[in-house]
Design an enzyme around this catalytic site. Structure first.
Site, PDB file in Angstrom:
ATOM      1  N   ASP A   8       0.874  -1.159   0.000  1.00  0.00           N
ATOM      2  CA  ASP A   8       0.000   0.000   0.000  1.00  0.00           C
ATOM      3  C   ASP A   8       0.924   1.226   0.000  1.00  0.00           C
ATOM      4  OD1 ASP A   8      -2.372   1.610   0.477  1.00  0.00           O
ATOM      5  OD2 ASP A   8      -1.660   1.788   2.543  1.00  0.00           O
ATOM      6  N   ASP A  10      -0.020   5.218   0.842  1.00  0.00           N
ATOM      7  CA  ASP A  10      -0.236   6.210   1.900  1.00  0.00           C
ATOM      8  C   ASP A  10      -0.409   5.532   3.256  1.00  0.00           C
ATOM      9  OD1 ASP A  10      -0.170   8.249  -0.029  1.00  0.00           O
ATOM     10  OD2 ASP A  10      -2.307   8.039  -0.418  1.00  0.00           O
ATOM     11  N   TYR A  17      -0.973  12.338   4.749  1.00  0.00           N
ATOM     12  CA  TYR A  17      -1.524  13.647   5.106  1.00  0.00           C
ATOM     13  C   TYR A  17      -2.952  13.794   4.584  1.00  0.00           C
ATOM     14  CZ  TYR A  17       3.311  14.979   6.161  1.00  0.00           C
ATOM     15  OH  TYR A  17       4.583  15.045   6.680  1.00  0.00           O
ATOM     16  N   ASN A  51      -5.075   2.496  -3.639  1.00  0.00           N
ATOM     17  CA  ASN A  51      -6.350   3.153  -3.936  1.00  0.00           C
ATOM     18  C   ASN A  51      -6.085   4.648  -4.019  1.00  0.00           C
ATOM     19  OD1 ASN A  51      -7.777   0.747  -3.728  1.00  0.00           O
ATOM     20  ND2 ASN A  51      -8.649   1.193  -1.721  1.00  0.00           N
ATOM     21  N   GLN A  52      -6.640   5.293  -5.033  1.00  0.00           N
ATOM     22  CA  GLN A  52      -6.475   6.742  -5.172  1.00  0.00           C
ATOM     23  C   GLN A  52      -7.832   7.380  -5.455  1.00  0.00           C
ATOM     24  OE1 GLN A  52      -3.758   8.678  -4.574  1.00  0.00           O
ATOM     25  NE2 GLN A  52      -2.787   6.813  -3.801  1.00  0.00           N
ATOM     26  N   SER A  53      -8.713   7.309  -4.455  1.00  0.00           N
ATOM     27  CA  SER A  53     -10.073   7.837  -4.625  1.00  0.00           C
ATOM     28  C   SER A  53     -10.094   9.349  -4.787  1.00  0.00           C
ATOM     29  CB  SER A  53     -10.963   7.427  -3.452  1.00  0.00           C
ATOM     30  OG  SER A  53     -10.571   8.092  -2.267  1.00  0.00           O
ATOM     31  N   HIS A  91     -10.867   4.757  -9.023  1.00  0.00           N
ATOM     32  CA  HIS A  91     -12.332   4.725  -8.939  1.00  0.00           C
ATOM     33  C   HIS A  91     -12.858   4.868  -7.513  1.00  0.00           C
ATOM     34  CE1 HIS A  91     -11.105   1.898 -12.289  1.00  0.00           C
ATOM     35  NE2 HIS A  91     -11.664   2.912 -12.934  1.00  0.00           N
ATOM     36  N   CYS A 105     -11.018  -3.376  -8.852  1.00  0.00           N
ATOM     37  CA  CYS A 105      -9.628  -3.081  -8.495  1.00  0.00           C
ATOM     38  C   CYS A 105      -9.499  -2.379  -7.143  1.00  0.00           C
ATOM     39  CB  CYS A 105      -8.928  -2.279  -9.590  1.00  0.00           C
ATOM     40  SG  CYS A 105      -9.713  -0.741 -10.094  1.00  0.00           S
ATOM     41  N   LYS A 107      -9.326  -1.765  -3.447  1.00  0.00           N
ATOM     42  CA  LYS A 107      -9.257  -2.553  -2.219  1.00  0.00           C
ATOM     43  C   LYS A 107     -10.437  -2.163  -1.330  1.00  0.00           C
ATOM     44  CE  LYS A 107      -5.115  -0.889  -1.656  1.00  0.00           C
ATOM     45  NZ  LYS A 107      -3.859  -0.480  -1.012  1.00  0.00           N
ATOM     46  N   ASP A 132      -1.826  -0.385   5.892  1.00  0.00           N
ATOM     47  CA  ASP A 132      -2.189   0.221   7.179  1.00  0.00           C
ATOM     48  C   ASP A 132      -3.685   0.146   7.467  1.00  0.00           C
ATOM     49  OD1 ASP A 132      -2.754   2.157   5.145  1.00  0.00           O
ATOM     50  OD2 ASP A 132      -2.781   3.730   6.668  1.00  0.00           O
TER      51      ASP A 132
END
Length: 184
Positions: A8, A10, A17, A51-53, A91, A105, A107, A132
C-alpha cells in the site's frame, strides 16, 4: 514464479496527510527506503497497489497522481530500490464522471493484486501484503497471499485489523527482520 511484497502507499510507505498528490507533501516514512532495499536483496519483487479515490472525488487529476508516482519511482530508483510494478485504482462508487464506478480493483477487492500476479508471474503463496488498513489485508486475503501485515504508520489499528493480520508491526521497517527470523 516470483515472490512479491504488495505495498500500500499512503500510511505504509509515506506519511498519510490525506489525499497526497503533490511532491511537496510526499514524505517517506523513516527507514522505509532501507527496508525496501533489504526486501529486494531477499529476493522479493516490490509491487505498489494503491487506492487513489482522490482522483474519483475530483481532489486531484490522474495526471497529477501519475506525475507524483513517477517522481516517487525515480526517488526510490536513485536509492537502489526498483519497484517491479505500480498498480492503482482511481475509482470510487461515489466518485465523479468516468471514475464513478464500483470496480474490482479498489481494495478491499483483490483486482490490483490479481492483475499483478498474472502480469508479473507472482506466486501468491510466497507473497506478502503490507498495508495500514483492513481493506489492504482483505485484498491480500482475497488474492490468497501467504501473509498479511498491518503497519501502525498510517490509520489507527482496529480490532478487526488485528484479528485478520498475520502480523501487526510498528512499521514496514520491521518486516525484513521478521522474515529473516521466520526463515530460520
Amino acid at each position: 514464479m516470483n515472490k512479491a511484497i504488495f505495498l500500500d502507499r499512503d500510511g505504509t510507505l509515506n506519511i498519510d496527510y490525506g489525499y497526497v498528490h503533490e511532491i511537496d507533501n510526499f514524505k517517506f516514512i523513516d527507514g522505509v527506503i532501507d527496508a525496501l532495499r533489504e526486501l529486494k536483496k531477499m529476493g522479493y519483487m516490490l509491487v505498489l497497489v494503491t487506492n487513489q479515490s482522490g482522483i474519483a472525488r475530483g481532489y486531484f487529476s490522474e495526471d497529477q497522481f501519475l506525475q507524483l508516482t513517477e517522481w516517487m519511482d525515480w526517488s526510490l530508483a536513485e536509492q537502489d530500490v526498483d519497484l517491479d510494478g505500480i498498480y492503482y485504482c482511481p475509482h470510487h462508487s461515489e466518485g465523479k464522471g468516468e471514475y464513478k464506478e464500483d470496480c474490482d480493483c479498489r481494495k478491499p477487492k483483490s483486482g490490483m493484486l490479481l492483475q499483478a500476479i498474472k502480469e508479473l508471474k507472482i506466486d501468491p503463496t510466497q507473497s506478502i501484503m503490507v498495508g495500514d488498513k483492513v481493506e489492504d489485508l482483505k485484498a491480500g486475503i482475497g488474492a490468497k497471499v501467504k501473509m498479511n501485515v498491518l503497519v501502525r504508520t498510517g490509520k489507527p489499528v482496529t480490532g478487526e485489523g488485528e484479528g485478520i493480520a498475520d502480523y501487526v508491526l510498528d512499521s514496514i521497517v520491521d518486516l525484513p527482520r521478521i522474515l529473516k527470523r521466520l526463515k530460520k
